[in-house]
Design a protein around this motif. Sequence first.
Motif, PDB file in Angstrom:
ATOM      1  N   GLU A  45       0.711  -1.089   0.009  1.00 22.80           N
ATOM      2  CA  GLU A  45      -0.033   0.023   0.051  1.00 22.80           C
ATOM      3  C   GLU A  45       0.942   1.409  -0.023  1.00 22.80           C
ATOM      4  N   TYR A  46       1.758   1.459   0.624  1.00 19.34           N
ATOM      5  CA  TYR A  46       2.556   2.833   0.985  1.00 19.34           C
ATOM      6  C   TYR A  46       3.861   2.794   0.363  1.00 19.34           C
ATOM      7  N   ARG A  47       4.185   1.610  -0.475  1.00 17.91           N
ATOM      8  CA  ARG A  47       5.623   1.582  -1.124  1.00 17.91           C
ATOM      9  C   ARG A  47       5.565   2.593  -2.205  1.00 17.91           C
ATOM     10  N   ASP A  48       6.827   3.301  -2.293  1.00 19.56           N
ATOM     11  CA  ASP A  48       6.977   4.424  -3.239  1.00 19.56           C
ATOM     12  C   ASP A  48       7.000   4.163  -4.612  1.00 19.56           C
ATOM     13  N   ASP A  49       7.240   2.701  -4.896  1.00 19.37           N
ATOM     14  CA  ASP A  49       7.393   2.203  -6.291  1.00 19.37           C
ATOM     15  C   ASP A  49       6.010   1.812  -6.793  1.00 19.37           C
ATOM     16  N   VAL A  50       5.076   1.812  -6.088  1.00 19.86           N
ATOM     17  CA  VAL A  50       3.738   1.440  -6.174  1.00 19.86           C
ATOM     18  C   VAL A  50       2.830   2.698  -6.496  1.00 19.86           C
ATOM     19  N   GLY A  51       2.264   2.878  -7.849  1.00 24.16           N
ATOM     20  CA  GLY A  51       1.423   4.027  -7.983  1.00 24.16           C
ATOM     21  C   GLY A  51       0.032   3.366  -8.183  1.00 24.16           C
ATOM     22  N   VAL A  52      -0.111   2.310  -8.943  1.00 16.22           N
ATOM     23  CA  VAL A  52      -1.516   1.645  -9.204  1.00 16.22           C
ATOM     24  C   VAL A  52      -1.360   0.273  -8.778  1.00 16.22           C
ATOM     25  N   LEU A  53      -2.757  -0.032  -8.210  1.00 21.00           N
ATOM     26  CA  LEU A  53      -2.769  -1.807  -8.086  1.00 21.00           C
ATOM     27  C   LEU A  53      -3.780  -2.279  -8.916  1.00 21.00           C
ATOM     28  N   VAL A  54      -3.149  -3.251  -9.687  1.00 27.39           N
ATOM     29  CA  VAL A  54      -4.187  -4.026 -10.549  1.00 27.39           C
ATOM     30  C   VAL A  54      -4.654  -5.341  -9.770  1.00 27.39           C
ATOM     31  N   LEU A  55      -5.861  -5.917  -9.802  1.00 34.38           N
ATOM     32  CA  LEU A  55      -6.208  -7.185  -9.230  1.00 34.38           C
ATOM     33  C   LEU A  55      -6.874  -7.853 -10.293  1.00 34.38           C
ATOM     34  N   GLY A  56      -5.997  -9.062 -10.643  1.00 35.46           N
ATOM     35  CA  GLY A  56      -6.334  -9.979 -11.653  1.00 35.46           C
ATOM     36  C   GLY A  56      -6.363 -11.509 -11.134  1.00 35.46           C
ATOM     37  N   PHE A 117     -17.937 -10.323  -6.430  1.00 35.73           N
ATOM     38  CA  PHE A 117     -18.478  -8.876  -6.670  1.00 35.73           C
ATOM     39  C   PHE A 117     -17.912  -7.988  -5.433  1.00 35.73           C
ATOM     40  N   GLY A 118     -17.475  -8.541  -4.244  1.00 35.78           N
ATOM     41  CA  GLY A 118     -17.059  -7.557  -3.364  1.00 35.78           C
ATOM     42  C   GLY A 118     -15.671  -6.982  -3.851  1.00 35.78           C
ATOM     43  N   PRO A 119     -14.607  -7.684  -4.261  1.00 32.76           N
ATOM     44  CA  PRO A 119     -13.441  -6.996  -4.469  1.00 32.76           C
ATOM     45  C   PRO A 119     -13.764  -6.229  -5.720  1.00 32.76           C
ATOM     46  N   LEU A 120     -14.639  -6.678  -6.732  1.00 36.74           N
ATOM     47  CA  LEU A 120     -14.633  -6.031  -7.977  1.00 36.74           C
ATOM     48  C   LEU A 120     -15.161  -4.620  -7.782  1.00 36.74           C
ATOM     49  N   PHE A 121     -16.231  -4.460  -6.629  1.00 32.13           N
ATOM     50  CA  PHE A 121     -16.470  -3.167  -6.153  1.00 32.13           C
ATOM     51  C   PHE A 121     -15.394  -2.269  -5.513  1.00 32.13           C
ATOM     52  N   SER A 122     -14.781  -3.090  -4.805  1.00 33.31           N
ATOM     53  CA  SER A 122     -13.722  -2.445  -3.979  1.00 33.31           C
ATOM     54  C   SER A 122     -12.646  -1.907  -5.131  1.00 33.31           C
ATOM     55  N   CYS A 123     -12.526  -2.342  -6.190  1.00 32.30           N
ATOM     56  CA  CYS A 123     -11.476  -1.698  -7.104  1.00 32.30           C
ATOM     57  C   CYS A 123     -12.198  -0.475  -7.726  1.00 32.30           C
ATOM     58  N   ASP A 124     -11.336   0.542  -7.899  1.00 33.36           N
ATOM     59  CA  ASP A 124     -11.983   1.800  -8.255  1.00 33.36           C
ATOM     60  C   ASP A 124     -12.277   1.825  -9.789  1.00 33.36           C
ATOM     61  N   LEU A 125     -11.659   0.957 -10.669  1.00 30.14           N
ATOM     62  CA  LEU A 125     -12.116   0.980 -12.084  1.00 30.14           C
ATOM     63  C   LEU A 125     -12.111  -0.706 -12.324  1.00 30.14           C
ATOM     64  N   ALA A 126     -12.686  -0.910 -13.283  1.00 30.50           N
ATOM     65  CA  ALA A 126     -12.915  -2.406 -13.571  1.00 30.50           C
ATOM     66  C   ALA A 126     -12.920  -2.525 -15.036  1.00 30.50           C
ATOM     67  N   ILE A 127     -11.786  -3.219 -15.667  1.00 25.17           N
ATOM     68  CA  ILE A 127     -11.682  -3.651 -16.929  1.00 25.17           C
ATOM     69  C   ILE A 127     -12.025  -4.908 -17.211  1.00 25.17           C
ATOM     70  N   CYS A 128     -12.478  -5.505 -18.090  1.00 27.73           N
ATOM     71  CA  CYS A 128     -12.974  -6.794 -18.200  1.00 27.73           C
ATOM     72  C   CYS A 128     -12.612  -7.446 -19.585  1.00 27.73           C
TER      73      CYS A 128
END
Length: 276
Positions: A45-56, A117-128
């Motif tokens: 979460e707070y790593r400086d080298d992480v700007g975006v998280l993608v959940l696949g 659908f829980g984590p789907l909603f948790s993510c700000d954006l969703a691309i499928c």
Amino acid sequence: MSEKQVVTFRVEDRIAWVNFARPEKRNAMSPTLNRRMMEVLDELEYRDDVGVLVLGGEGAAWSAGMDLKEYFRETEAQGLRGVRKSQRESYGWFRRLRWYQKPTIAMVNGWCFGGGFGPLFSCDLAICADEAKFGLSEINWGILPGGGVTKVVVDLLPMRDAMWLTLTGELIDGQQAAAMRLVNESVPLERLEARVREVAAILLQKNPVALKFAKDAVRRVGAMTYDEAEDYLVRMQEAANFHDPSEGRKEGIRQFIDEKSYKPGLGAYDQSKVSA
Ligand code: COA
């Protein structure tokens, strides 16, 4: 399988690629997976080298929802204490992800059922992927969509669509999910990762403090009256100013008005020119 292998992750070009990784169980969420996911989110979460998280998801599924054997049957066998513990663990990481410090993208490659659908909603954006399949299968095995899922579909969808998915348990594909606005976009599976990279690249150009406050604001204001929201947004911008040592908004104005090096209507200011 060791706890560590049920979730995989790597960081590349400021994107954290986190995957559900029980492909042989269609990435069903077991208590083990839920615990591990929380640890991984915590680590990134707070790593400086992480700007975006993608959940696949690895393999043919994004997630086949909660694990019917390990999450439901085995925890029920432990009594209320076991049930509540496993609920806390799953709801805990869903909540953590909803309010994550970095913007998040669900990259839905395949099956997405029920609890998924829980984590789907948790993510700000969703691309499928067009090939993905979504369904509220709960009704098919005799329960209501719990764990927040009914709330998720009512928040994301018009009532008729929410009711249709809930009562019929029928599947929809990626294109239908995009038309319903369950996700932002659907693309052919072979283009999915590339498209997610493009979207992540857009986010990575933005002021990260502004991103965090903006995404929280979108989630918060829905439950507020207009006056509450107006007041909240004023206070949140003031709090954002406090949290942004780069004074990004001033730099954004400077590069447009004085330097004339970019146009806010057409893209983000250059963050590399900020010294803080
Ligand atoms: N919970 C527990 N195990 C699950 C699971 C779940 N939600 N989803 C899949 N699995 C397991 C299967 O039991 C099977 O295990 P096995 O190899 O030990 O027999 C393995 O994953 C592969 O599943 P299988 O059904 O053979 O794969 P498939 O590709 O033919 O079908 C699905 C995929 C997702 C359509 C099907 O597995 C399914 O309907 N899963 C349940 C979805 C669901 O109702 N989720 C909501 C829970 S709230």
